[in-house]
Every structure is written in structure tokens, then in C-alpha cells.
Scaffold this motif. Structure first.
Motif, PDB file in Angstrom:
ATOM      1  N   GLU A  84       0.824  -1.423  -0.187  1.00 15.88           N
ATOM      2  CA  GLU A  84      -0.189   0.048  -0.363  1.00 15.88           C
ATOM      3  C   GLU A  84       0.449   0.975  -0.029  1.00 15.88           C
ATOM      4  OE1 GLU A  84      -2.782  -0.334   3.155  1.00 15.88           O
ATOM      5  OE2 GLU A  84      -4.087  -1.373   1.863  1.00 15.88           O
ATOM      6  N   LEU A  85       2.386   1.439   0.608  1.00 15.15           N
ATOM      7  CA  LEU A  85       2.892   2.463   0.786  1.00 15.15           C
ATOM      8  C   LEU A  85       4.205   1.541   0.794  1.00 15.15           C
ATOM      9  CD1 LEU A  85       3.623   5.493   1.464  1.00 15.15           C
ATOM     10  CD2 LEU A  85       3.294   4.827   3.657  1.00 15.15           C
ATOM     11  N   ARG A  87       7.590   3.716   1.263  1.00 11.05           N
ATOM     12  CA  ARG A  87       8.930   5.494   0.897  1.00 11.05           C
ATOM     13  C   ARG A  87       9.831   4.797   1.535  1.00 11.05           C
ATOM     14  NH1 ARG A  87       4.969   9.666   1.837  1.00 11.05           N
ATOM     15  NH2 ARG A  87       3.466   9.068   0.230  1.00 11.05           N
ATOM     16  N   LEU A 103       5.523  10.718   6.874  1.00  7.56           N
ATOM     17  CA  LEU A 103       4.435  11.350   5.148  1.00  7.56           C
ATOM     18  C   LEU A 103       5.147  12.077   4.327  1.00  7.56           C
ATOM     19  CD1 LEU A 103       2.120  11.334   8.174  1.00  7.56           C
ATOM     20  CD2 LEU A 103       2.324   9.245   6.894  1.00  7.56           C
ATOM     21  N   GLU A 107       7.371   9.560  -2.987  1.00  7.36           N
ATOM     22  CA  GLU A 107       7.030   7.956  -3.176  1.00  7.36           C
ATOM     23  C   GLU A 107       8.616   7.173  -4.050  1.00  7.36           C
ATOM     24  OE1 GLU A 107       4.587   6.200  -2.712  1.00  7.36           O
ATOM     25  OE2 GLU A 107       3.031   8.284  -2.268  1.00  7.36           O
ATOM     26  N   SER A 108       8.841   5.953  -3.640  1.00  8.21           N
ATOM     27  CA  SER A 108       8.944   5.314  -4.193  1.00  8.21           C
ATOM     28  C   SER A 108       9.157   4.981  -5.679  1.00  8.21           C
ATOM     29  CB  SER A 108       9.544   4.332  -3.153  1.00  8.21           C
ATOM     30  OG  SER A 108       8.694   3.270  -3.128  1.00  8.21           O
ATOM     31  N   SER A 112       2.186   2.081  -5.950  1.00  4.68           N
ATOM     32  CA  SER A 112       1.127   2.215  -5.752  1.00  4.68           C
ATOM     33  C   SER A 112       0.626   0.928  -5.730  1.00  4.68           C
ATOM     34  CB  SER A 112       0.491   2.993  -5.340  1.00  4.68           C
ATOM     35  OG  SER A 112      -0.748   2.829  -4.416  1.00  4.68           O
ATOM     36  N   LYS A 113      -0.419  -0.556  -4.492  1.00  4.25           N
ATOM     37  CA  LYS A 113      -1.178  -1.642  -5.086  1.00  4.25           C
ATOM     38  C   LYS A 113      -0.484  -2.654  -5.634  1.00  4.25           C
ATOM     39  CE  LYS A 113      -4.543   1.016  -2.590  1.00  4.25           C
ATOM     40  NZ  LYS A 113      -4.591   0.519  -1.324  1.00  4.25           N
ATOM     41  N   ARG A 153       9.294   3.122   5.282  1.00  7.77           N
ATOM     42  CA  ARG A 153       8.403   2.232   5.569  1.00  7.77           C
ATOM     43  C   ARG A 153       7.944   1.967   4.565  1.00  7.77           C
ATOM     44  NH1 ARG A 153       4.181   4.843   9.563  1.00  7.77           N
ATOM     45  NH2 ARG A 153       5.404   3.808  10.833  1.00  7.77           N
ATOM     46  N   LYS A 155       4.053  -0.126   3.661  1.00 10.79           N
ATOM     47  CA  LYS A 155       2.889  -0.779   4.514  1.00 10.79           C
ATOM     48  C   LYS A 155       1.984  -1.350   3.206  1.00 10.79           C
ATOM     49  CE  LYS A 155       1.472   3.450   7.216  1.00 10.79           C
ATOM     50  NZ  LYS A 155       0.903   4.532   7.053  1.00 10.79           N
ATOM     51  N   TYR A 156       1.774  -3.188   4.184  1.00 11.02           N
ATOM     52  CA  TYR A 156       1.025  -3.674   2.732  1.00 11.02           C
ATOM     53  C   TYR A 156      -0.212  -4.680   4.058  1.00 11.02           C
ATOM     54  CZ  TYR A 156       4.156  -7.335   6.309  1.00 11.02           C
ATOM     55  OH  TYR A 156       4.767  -7.900   6.758  1.00 11.02           O
ATOM     56  N   HIS A 163      -3.731  -5.458   7.883  1.00  7.99           N
ATOM     57  CA  HIS A 163      -2.442  -4.557   8.168  1.00  7.99           C
ATOM     58  C   HIS A 163      -1.524  -4.548   8.615  1.00  7.99           C
ATOM     59  CE1 HIS A 163      -4.755  -1.953   5.128  1.00  7.99           C
ATOM     60  NE2 HIS A 163      -6.534  -3.027   5.369  1.00  7.99           N
TER      61      HIS A 163
END
Length: 189
Positions: A84-85, A87, A103, A107-108, A112-113, A153, A155-156, A163
């Protein structure tokens, strides 16, 4: 001497007690099943983490001088993970921890997704300009006692819809060959 006789139980009382015991047994079995199911999920879920962090210094004087902090992320779990994120950051500074305003990080390269299969990898690339050659840069950070920090970070979501996140932080000092993990800032769930 009088013998006391025991009163025979009423069938309706037995039915109520039987129902109460059956309900209690059902609740216990249900809770045990949920606990076992959650335990099995831990073994089967996705585990996304950083597997390698590299810090690259400027190499040619005819190119823009950039420091690169490339992080390879890896799904070490048994099921796919939907990112999901993802970075990452690269920072020059003094002290043990980077500025963890995650935050605000750009973006890396991970879309996304994106989905990372079990055993799959992807690379997060972050570059910052320094405006000097590699020798000048290394000499400067040695003289000023500075470090280069690579951090980020991820997030997945696992296949169970849970999550998760992974935070990572590595410090490169010019006296070491490879970046080392920060004392703080490395977390996961």
C-alpha cells in the motif's frame, strides 16, 4: 430416625442446565478455534521487510553528483503481499537517527498497490544531490563527523486482509564498508 429423601429433579430444570452447559462448551470451542486460526495465520502470512540496504556515492565528475540509498524489499512469507505504501529516504546528518517524517518522504519506485509474491523482491531507490565528487564527499563527512542514513516505511496487506508495516533505518559511516542498523527506528508488526 427419619430418612430424608432426595427430591427428584424436575425435567425442565435439567433441560435448562443442559442448555447452559452446552452453550458454555460451544463458546469455549469457538474461542479455541479462533485462537488456533490466528496462530496458523502467523505462519502463513506475508512478511515484507528490507533485505539489503546500499549507499552509493557519486562516481563521475561529469554527471550530477548524487548519493543513492537503494533498499531491496523482500517478501519472506508464504503468501503474497499487496503493497500500500513503500517510501524510502536518504539523509546526511549528525546523530544516530534520521528525521522520521515518513509521511513527507517522496514515493518510491514501487507502484502503489503492487503485489509482491512469496520470495519476491522489489527495489526502493532514493537519491539526493551533493554537488561534489565521491572523494570530496567522503572527506567532508569524515571531517564533519556526519553519517548517511537510509530509512523508510513499508505498509502492506496480507491475504487475510490484515494490515502490517515495516520501518527500517540504517546508518553508513565512512569508516565502515556496509550500512549498519540504527539503534532505534526498526519496527514491524
Amino acid at each position: 430416625m427419619r430418612w430424608k429423601t432426595m427430591r427428584r429433579p424436575d425435567p425442565s430444570d435439567l433441560a435448562i442446565w443442559g442448555f447452559a452447559v452446552a452453550a458454555l462448551v460451544a463458546v469455549i470451542y469457538f474461542l479455541q478455534w479462533r485462537s488456533m486460526e490466528n496462530t496458523m495465520r502467523i505462519d502463513q502470512r506475508a512478511w515484507v521487510m528490507e533485505s539489503e540496504v546500499n549507499v552509493y556515492f557519486p562516481i563521475a565528475n561529469d554527471r550530477p553528483q548524487l548519493i543513492g540509498c537503494n533498499t531491496t524489499i523482500h517478501n519472506a512469507g508464504k503468501t503474497p503481499a499487496r503493497i500500500e505504501l513503500a517510501r524510502s529516504g536518504c539523509e546526511i546528518g549528525i546523530g544516530p537517527l534520521p528525521n522520521f517524517s515518513l509521511l513527507d518522504l517522496p514515493e518510491s519506485t514501487v507502484t502503489s498497490k503492487a503485489v509482491i509474491p512469496p520470495g519476491g523482491t522489489d527495489i526502493l531507490i532514493r537519491q539526493i544531490p551533493v554537488g561534489m565528487s565521491s572523494e570530496e564527499f567522503i572527506s567532508t563527512i569524515k571531517k564533519l563527523n556526519k553519517t548517511v542514513k537510509a530509512f523508510g516505511r513499508i505498509k502492506y496487506v496480507d491475504m487475510f486482509g490484515e494490515h502490517h508495516f515495516t520501518d527500517f533505518c540504517y546508518i553508513y559511516t565512512p569508516y565502515k564498508e556496509k550500512p549498519e542498523a540504527c539503534n532505534q527506528g526498526n519496527n514491524f508488526n
